[in-house]
Scaffold this motif. Sequence first.
Motif, PDB file in Angstrom:
ATOM      1  N   PHE A  34       0.914  -1.151   0.146  1.00  0.00           N
ATOM      2  CA  PHE A  34       0.021   0.030  -0.013  1.00  0.00           C
ATOM      3  C   PHE A  34       0.956   1.203  -0.056  1.00  0.00           C
ATOM      4  CE2 PHE A  34      -2.351  -3.470   1.738  1.00  0.00           C
ATOM      5  CZ  PHE A  34      -3.726  -3.116   1.176  1.00  0.00           C
ATOM      6  N   ALA A  35       1.184   1.692  -1.237  1.00  0.00           N
ATOM      7  CA  ALA A  35       2.034   2.960  -1.267  1.00  0.00           C
ATOM      8  C   ALA A  35       1.057   4.219  -1.292  1.00  0.00           C
ATOM      9  CB  ALA A  35       2.561   2.962  -2.742  1.00  0.00           C
ATOM     10  N   THR A  36       1.332   4.979  -0.162  1.00  0.00           N
ATOM     11  CA  THR A  36       0.531   5.950   0.094  1.00  0.00           C
ATOM     12  C   THR A  36       1.276   7.329   0.186  1.00  0.00           C
ATOM     13  OG1 THR A  36       0.745   6.252   2.553  1.00  0.00           O
ATOM     14  CG2 THR A  36      -0.553   4.496   1.715  1.00  0.00           C
ATOM     15  N   LEU A  37       0.551   8.378  -0.353  1.00  0.00           N
ATOM     16  CA  LEU A  37       1.310   9.685  -0.530  1.00  0.00           C
ATOM     17  C   LEU A  37       0.141  10.626  -0.748  1.00  0.00           C
ATOM     18  CD1 LEU A  37       2.561   9.760  -4.101  1.00  0.00           C
ATOM     19  CD2 LEU A  37       0.845   8.063  -3.511  1.00  0.00           C
ATOM     20  N   ARG A  63      -7.166  13.021  10.115  1.00  0.00           N
ATOM     21  CA  ARG A  63      -7.857  12.153  10.790  1.00  0.00           C
ATOM     22  C   ARG A  63      -8.623  11.207  10.118  1.00  0.00           C
ATOM     23  NH1 ARG A  63     -10.871  13.246  16.492  1.00  0.00           N
ATOM     24  NH2 ARG A  63      -8.671  13.980  16.910  1.00  0.00           N
ATOM     25  N   ASP A  64      -9.622  11.859   9.151  1.00  0.00           N
ATOM     26  CA  ASP A  64     -10.523  11.021   8.281  1.00  0.00           C
ATOM     27  C   ASP A  64      -9.692  10.437   7.098  1.00  0.00           C
ATOM     28  OD1 ASP A  64     -12.698  12.157   9.766  1.00  0.00           O
ATOM     29  OD2 ASP A  64     -12.889  13.824   8.201  1.00  0.00           O
ATOM     30  N   SER A  65      -8.614  11.055   6.639  1.00  0.00           N
ATOM     31  CA  SER A  65      -7.708  10.286   5.718  1.00  0.00           C
ATOM     32  C   SER A  65      -7.202   9.257   6.239  1.00  0.00           C
ATOM     33  CB  SER A  65      -6.610  11.335   5.173  1.00  0.00           C
ATOM     34  OG  SER A  65      -5.978  10.739   4.023  1.00  0.00           O
ATOM     35  N   ILE A  66      -6.812   9.083   7.318  1.00  0.00           N
ATOM     36  CA  ILE A  66      -6.155   7.824   7.984  1.00  0.00           C
ATOM     37  C   ILE A  66      -7.204   6.751   8.211  1.00  0.00           C
ATOM     38  CG2 ILE A  66      -4.946   6.957   9.944  1.00  0.00           C
ATOM     39  CD1 ILE A  66      -3.581   9.732  10.431  1.00  0.00           C
ATOM     40  N   ALA A  67      -8.423   6.966   8.575  1.00  0.00           N
ATOM     41  CA  ALA A  67      -9.474   6.274   8.957  1.00  0.00           C
ATOM     42  C   ALA A  67      -9.705   5.522   7.654  1.00  0.00           C
ATOM     43  CB  ALA A  67     -10.717   6.941   9.709  1.00  0.00           C
ATOM     44  N   ALA A  68      -9.884   6.419   6.436  1.00  0.00           N
ATOM     45  CA  ALA A  68      -9.995   5.641   5.153  1.00  0.00           C
ATOM     46  C   ALA A  68      -9.377   4.861   4.488  1.00  0.00           C
ATOM     47  CB  ALA A  68     -10.544   6.924   4.138  1.00  0.00           C
ATOM     48  N   ALA A  69      -7.912   5.197   5.177  1.00  0.00           N
ATOM     49  CA  ALA A  69      -6.801   4.187   4.666  1.00  0.00           C
ATOM     50  C   ALA A  69      -6.861   2.897   5.581  1.00  0.00           C
ATOM     51  CB  ALA A  69      -5.382   4.864   4.891  1.00  0.00           C
ATOM     52  N   GLN A 120      -1.854   4.470  16.456  1.00  0.00           N
ATOM     53  CA  GLN A 120      -2.956   4.162  16.985  1.00  0.00           C
ATOM     54  C   GLN A 120      -3.970   3.603  16.061  1.00  0.00           C
ATOM     55  OE1 GLN A 120      -3.683   7.682  18.941  1.00  0.00           O
ATOM     56  NE2 GLN A 120      -2.659   7.473  20.555  1.00  0.00           N
ATOM     57  N   ALA A 121      -4.173   4.145  14.902  1.00  0.00           N
ATOM     58  CA  ALA A 121      -5.040   3.879  13.790  1.00  0.00           C
ATOM     59  C   ALA A 121      -4.968   2.414  13.297  1.00  0.00           C
ATOM     60  CB  ALA A 121      -5.029   4.714  12.860  1.00  0.00           C
ATOM     61  N   PHE A 122      -3.803   2.127  13.141  1.00  0.00           N
ATOM     62  CA  PHE A 122      -3.414   0.910  12.517  1.00  0.00           C
ATOM     63  C   PHE A 122      -2.999  -0.567  13.437  1.00  0.00           C
ATOM     64  CE2 PHE A 122      -3.106   3.386   8.608  1.00  0.00           C
ATOM     65  CZ  PHE A 122      -3.635   2.529   7.722  1.00  0.00           C
ATOM     66  N   ALA A 123      -2.866   0.039  14.689  1.00  0.00           N
ATOM     67  CA  ALA A 123      -2.558  -1.053  15.792  1.00  0.00           C
ATOM     68  C   ALA A 123      -3.314  -2.278  15.588  1.00  0.00           C
ATOM     69  CB  ALA A 123      -2.668  -0.244  17.106  1.00  0.00           C
ATOM     70  N   PRO A 124      -4.620  -2.260  15.602  1.00  0.00           N
ATOM     71  CA  PRO A 124      -5.262  -3.586  15.629  1.00  0.00           C
ATOM     72  C   PRO A 124      -4.928  -4.351  14.223  1.00  0.00           C
ATOM     73  CG  PRO A 124      -6.967  -1.712  15.933  1.00  0.00           C
ATOM     74  CD  PRO A 124      -5.748  -1.104  15.605  1.00  0.00           C
TER      75      PRO A 124
END
Length: 294
Positions: A34-37, A63-69, A120-124
């Motif tokens: 997953f190449a993000t930019l 925060r919304d962009s991270i959640a969508a990813a 925090q977002a990707f920990a799970p």
Amino acid sequence: MISPRKSVLITGCSAGGIGSALAETFEERGYHVFATLRTPSKISPRLAAAGNVTILQLDVLSRDSIAAAVERVRADTGGRLDVLVNNSGRTQIFPALDTPVDEARELFDLNFWAPLAMVQAFAPLLIEARGCLVNNASISAYIPTPFVGIYGSSKAALAMASNTWQHELAPLGVRTITLITCGVKSKAYDNVDAPRLPANSHYLVIRDYLEGLADGGQMHSDAMDAHRYARDVVRAVHRGVEGEVWAGKSALVARLGCWLFPRSILNMILDGMMHFSPEIAKVKQDVHSGKKVD
């Protein structure tokens, strides 16, 4: 469709940068990358054409962009992420006395708070995969380089936090690597603005020197190729390494030097690389001359 491959998400994958080299190297290893930019049009043609690369628009300050990813990765991998690489960041060349505090906070937002938000977002997903977290800090976290103090402080904060997260995430099955990145050829300085010193700055007399630092010429002279650096990093991930990994030009020498040499010796070595003593002397002379005029 859920990918059976191991997966990695890397932030800051614009063409020509460290993130892009890491993405290409993980892709060569067979990962679903997953190449993000922030601006997808800046992706390299190679990554754009790769079948096992998913290009995601991601603003790590949103925060919304991270959640969508997170939701996209969860859907594609069945709720797992084997490797998260916090690579996004920005360099700054500017005297601390002349740096607006709001701009310093923005640098910390990108270089420190954004990686925390990503963890925090990707920990799970990392916990589910018993995965690996990689945080890209810098040699500037250890060596107090003149006129790079705000950047170095933000990377020092990230290095300390990452070394701490190593202990906190270990019982959850997540391994943590803190990259101490030394000289690597990249386009990191393409987005560094030439210093615009205020009219009352004590450092106007060395404006040309500061502009030279900002173009990256001194910092990147004889630096390591980004793909060679990326291979070293990916090798460390595969070997199961955790803790600090020093990578880049003269990484081993830099690591030993930071451990063994007194600060005075490190300052002499740094001065030999950056030639800042004559510039500091110019500032001192200019200040003293001003006092005499008054």
